[in-house]
Write an enzyme that holds these catalytic residues in place. Structure first.
Site, mmCIF file in Angstrom:
data_model
loop_
_atom_site.group_PDB
_atom_site.id
_atom_site.type_symbol
_atom_site.label_atom_id
_atom_site.label_comp_id
_atom_site.label_asym_id
_atom_site.label_seq_id
_atom_site.Cartn_x
_atom_site.Cartn_y
_atom_site.Cartn_z
ATOM 1 N N ASN A 256 0.882 -1.163 0.000
ATOM 2 C CA ASN A 256 0.000 0.000 0.000
ATOM 3 C C ASN A 256 0.918 1.212 0.000
ATOM 4 O O ASN A 256 1.452 1.605 1.034
ATOM 5 C CB ASN A 256 -0.900 -0.007 1.235
ATOM 6 N N LYS B 183 3.398 1.017 3.195
ATOM 7 C CA LYS B 183 3.059 -0.090 4.086
ATOM 8 C C LYS B 183 3.115 -1.379 3.278
ATOM 9 O O LYS B 183 2.688 -1.409 2.130
ATOM 10 C CB LYS B 183 1.651 0.098 4.672
ATOM 11 N N ARG C 105 -2.482 -2.294 -3.628
ATOM 12 C CA ARG C 105 -3.650 -1.435 -3.494
ATOM 13 C C ARG C 105 -3.580 -0.353 -4.570
ATOM 14 O O ARG C 105 -2.592 0.378 -4.665
ATOM 15 C CB ARG C 105 -3.685 -0.776 -2.123
ATOM 16 N N HIS D 111 -12.260 3.517 -0.380
ATOM 17 C CA HIS D 111 -12.128 2.679 0.822
ATOM 18 C C HIS D 111 -12.901 1.368 0.668
ATOM 19 O O HIS D 111 -13.288 0.748 1.667
ATOM 20 C CB HIS D 111 -12.640 3.406 2.080
ATOM 21 N N HIS E 189 -15.765 4.416 8.242
ATOM 22 C CA HIS E 189 -14.294 4.430 8.249
ATOM 23 C C HIS E 189 -13.848 5.854 8.545
ATOM 24 O O HIS E 189 -13.943 6.735 7.687
ATOM 25 C CB HIS E 189 -13.775 3.961 6.880
ATOM 26 N N GLY F 82 -10.745 8.113 9.604
ATOM 27 C CA GLY F 82 -9.310 8.274 9.758
ATOM 28 C C GLY F 82 -8.907 9.583 9.116
ATOM 29 O O GLY F 82 -9.724 10.500 8.967
ATOM 30 N N GLY G 227 -8.321 9.914 6.054
ATOM 31 C CA GLY G 227 -9.340 9.848 5.022
ATOM 32 C C GLY G 227 -10.555 9.194 5.646
ATOM 33 O O GLY G 227 -10.419 8.257 6.440
ATOM 34 N N ARG H 83 -8.984 17.194 4.155
ATOM 35 C CA ARG H 83 -9.933 17.353 3.048
ATOM 36 C C ARG H 83 -11.267 17.863 3.559
ATOM 37 O O ARG H 83 -11.731 17.479 4.627
ATOM 38 C CB ARG H 83 -10.135 16.018 2.317
ATOM 39 N N ARG I 105 -6.880 13.549 18.011
ATOM 40 C CA ARG I 105 -6.476 13.464 19.413
ATOM 41 C C ARG I 105 -6.107 14.844 19.967
ATOM 42 O O ARG I 105 -6.506 15.211 21.093
ATOM 43 C CB ARG I 105 -5.303 12.503 19.555
ATOM 44 N N GLY J 182 -8.597 4.913 12.187
ATOM 45 C CA GLY J 182 -7.917 5.395 13.377
ATOM 46 C C GLY J 182 -8.829 6.080 14.377
ATOM 47 O O GLY J 182 -8.750 5.826 15.582
ATOM 48 N N ILE J 183 -9.722 6.960 13.923
ATOM 49 C CA ILE J 183 -10.631 7.658 14.828
ATOM 50 C C ILE J 183 -11.777 6.743 15.232
ATOM 51 O O ILE J 183 -12.163 6.692 16.409
ATOM 52 C CB ILE J 183 -11.161 8.944 14.162
ATOM 53 N N ASN K 181 -10.436 4.363 17.912
ATOM 54 C CA ASN K 181 -9.760 4.853 19.117
ATOM 55 C C ASN K 181 -10.446 6.004 19.839
ATOM 56 O O ASN K 181 -9.956 6.421 20.905
ATOM 57 C CB ASN K 181 -8.331 5.290 18.749
ATOM 58 N N GLU L 265 -7.129 -3.909 5.439
ATOM 59 C CA GLU L 265 -7.090 -3.779 3.987
ATOM 60 C C GLU L 265 -6.019 -4.673 3.368
ATOM 61 O O GLU L 265 -6.241 -5.299 2.328
ATOM 62 C CB GLU L 265 -6.851 -2.314 3.610
#
Length: 589
Positions: free
Chosen positions: A7, A14, A85, A173, A201, A203, A205, A234, A277, A323-324, A327, A380
């Site tokens: 990715n 990654k 990806r 996504h 989703h 994050g 993005g 964005r 955060r 991520g958001i 968490n 993913e």
């Protein structure tokens, strides 16, 4: 099979190695990331070992060249396939595709639709093809899952010249939304094809997807990943009139406006930081701009949840990921609070105690909540590994068996109760014409369908009788009746509209009115030859001297004695110029 997955982004890389067999397991994870200050970090995880440090690479492309040495150091250089990806596959790529020169050129041609993403993806593809020239490499597209979206979702209300140039909604996504939907169905213990889910989703993005009975029905992102939710940098949804306003008032060019909407907007534009955060910490200390930013972010997401529940006509579960989403308990609560009217109630203690170790998918709804709420890590790369292996396996085993195309005109499958109401108690239908599917027939008798706008006369009856009446029409028929008819797999009749059937002895009003999704009937022997499985979706290509057309997402239905053929409806056949005697073949990677 050992699959290496990449990715690649503009500032990060990654990658992972996955063993794909009866189940898929991650055996190695690596990443390179360039930080804002210009420094870089590499990170490897192999089993329980985790090491990180400063990197000597100037870019993800340079970092990628170091991957073979890293794999060899951990004894993982025996790679069978590479999966990539690819963010934007346009309308062409509806499934994982073998990466050859033609495919790479086609992806490159889509760069205007994803100028920040596809070039980075392709840089990794080209480097990998050079590093591993003898290993097959597969592209897995973010947009592919959403190509099942109906035309009324994907079509912008703009001039035809714009639409003909390629302006339409795609959604992104897709690999993440597909994984978490399947993960939720696994936890619920029901087939995904029975469920109505909203995948959230959140994050850097962010997007929301309506997964309606196994298909992506709608996604908050549009032609580009800019539409929809507020994201890290964005803007999400913005009035397109803003372009003219900013050009006139601030003398900004189109490029300057577009760049700002991608890189200087969203959380960063509202609060000066793209890190939720940091914004949540500032909000607790009384920062009014941080507080407003959180309210805007949550409101936009909640609005989409409600819209998608309405669009699907129901909601079984929502799934938080990213991520958001994974968490931030407070963000999950803000989005769920106030949705009690839909039967969704959060358990605040469970929400605060989420543990995602071991790819868990804990439920955090209150006891008695009709709608379930899940939290799970997206995977993913794992999904890309699975789809890469499946695509290559299908390519190896698939035969060149020609598939007859059957054009299915409007018809009804009646229950015993319906026959009694329409023709008289105990009436036996005349099995006038046998069909190609063993044991199936067309009756001599005909019925009429009656809707609020019009009637469809002399509709065929197909047998044998069923436990529940099912009526199959085309989209054009649905407009003639004046009823909004959903596209469904045969037998999936929950929450379908009602229609009145008239016969010589009476009438019968029933639900079960659908537009039947295209599908393949086949038997175990032909399925094995084609390399396909019951319940999966494949693409079927129909070619003649003048044109080639591919029917995407065609459901496979394997029966013990089924005759192998593809069923499409009359509208699809007319649009394709397909004759009753046409044949097709599976699209091979």
């Amino acid at each position: 099979m050992q699959v290496l997955v990449f990715n690649a982004g503009s500032s990060s890389l990654k990658f992972g190695v996955f063993g794909v067999g009866t189940e898929t397991r991650e055996v190695f994870r690596g990443s390179y990331e360039r930080f804002r200050a210009g420094g870089c970090e590499y990170r490897f995880r192999h089993g329980e070992a985790d090491e990180r440090g400063a990197a000597e690479f100037d870019s993800p492309g340079e970092a990628l060249k170091g991957v073979p040495a890293a794999l060899k150091r951990f004894g993982l250089d025996a790679i069978d396939a590479v999966g990539h990806r690819i963010v934007h596959g346009g309308a062409r790529f509806s499934s994982p595709t073998l990466l050859d020169d033609e495919t790479v050129e086609a992806i490159e041609a889509l760069t205007p639709l994803a100028p920040l993403h596809n070039p980075a993806n392709l840089e990794a593809v080209r480097l990998c093809r050079g590093l591993w020239p003898d290993i097959r490499q597969v592209a897995v597209f973010d947009t592919a899952f959403h190509l099942s979206n109906p035309a009324f979702v994907t079509t912008y209300a703009v001039p035809s010249k714009w639409r003909e140039a390629g302006l339409r909604r795609y959604g992104f996504h897709g690999t993440s939304h597909k994984y978490v939907a399947e993960r939720a169905a696994q936890e619920i213990g029901r087939p995904l094809s029975d469920l109505q889910l909203v995948s959230i989703h959140l994050g850097n993005g962010a997007s929301i997807c309506a997964v309606n009975r196994g298909h992506s029905m709608d996604s908050s992102m549009g032609m580009t990943p800019l539409e929809g939710l507020v994201m890290g940098t964005r803007s999400g949804d913005v009035d397109p009139g803003a372009f003219g306003f900013l050009s006139r008032e601030l003398q900004l060019s189109v490029q300057e406006i577009e760049d700002a909407l991608y890189d200087e907007s969203g959380l960063k534009g509202l609060a000066g930081s793209s890190d939720m955060r940091d914004i949540e910490d500032r909000a607790t200390k009384g920062d009014p701009q941080a507080q407003l930013t959180i309210e805007i972010y949550a409101y936009r997401a909640k609005k989409y949840v409600g819209a998608y529940a309405a669009a699907m006509g129901g909601l079984d579960a929502i799934v938080f990921t990213g991520g958001i989403g994974e968490n931030s308990p407070s963000m999950r609560r803000r989005i769920c609070d106030g949705l009690d009217f839909m039967g969704l109630q959060l358990d605040h203690d469970r929400n605060m105690a989420v543990n995602l170790s071991g790819r868990a998918a804990p439920q955090i709804q209150a006891y008695g909540s009709r709608v379930r709420v899940f939290v799970t890590e997206t995977a993913e790369q794992l999904m890309i590994a699975r789809e890469t292996a499946a695509a290559l396996a299908a390519g190896q085993t698939g035969g060149q068996l020609r598939l007859p195309i059957a054009v299915s005109a409007r018809h009804v499958h009646l229950s015993r109760e319906a026959v009694d109401e329409l023709f008289g108690k105990g009436y036996v239908l005349d099995q006038a014409t046998p069909l190609r599917q063993p044991g199936h027939w067309s009756a001599r008798e005909r019925v009429t369908l009656v809707g609020p706008k019009g009637r469809l006369e002399r509709v065929a009856i197909l047998g044998p009788l069923r436990q529940r009446t099912q009526i199959e029409v085309s989209r054009t028929d649905s407009f003639a009746l004046g009823i909004d008819v959903p596209v469904r797999d045969s037998g999936r009749l929950e929450a379908t509209p009602q229609v009145t059937i008239e016969g010589p002895a009476g009438s019968f009003t029933t639900d079960g009115l659908i537009i039947a999704a295209r599908h393949i009937h086949t038997n175990p022997a032909d399925a094995a030859r084609l390399g396909i499985l019951d319940g999966e979706y494949v693409d079927v290509r129909v070619s003649d001297d003048d044109r080639t057309l591919t029917f995407g997402r065609t459901l496979v239905r394997v029966g013990k004695v089924s005759f192998t053929e593809v069923h499409i409806d009359t509208d699809e056949a007319n649009a394709a110029g397909t004759e009753v005697a046409a044949t097709g073949e599976l699209v091979q990677v």
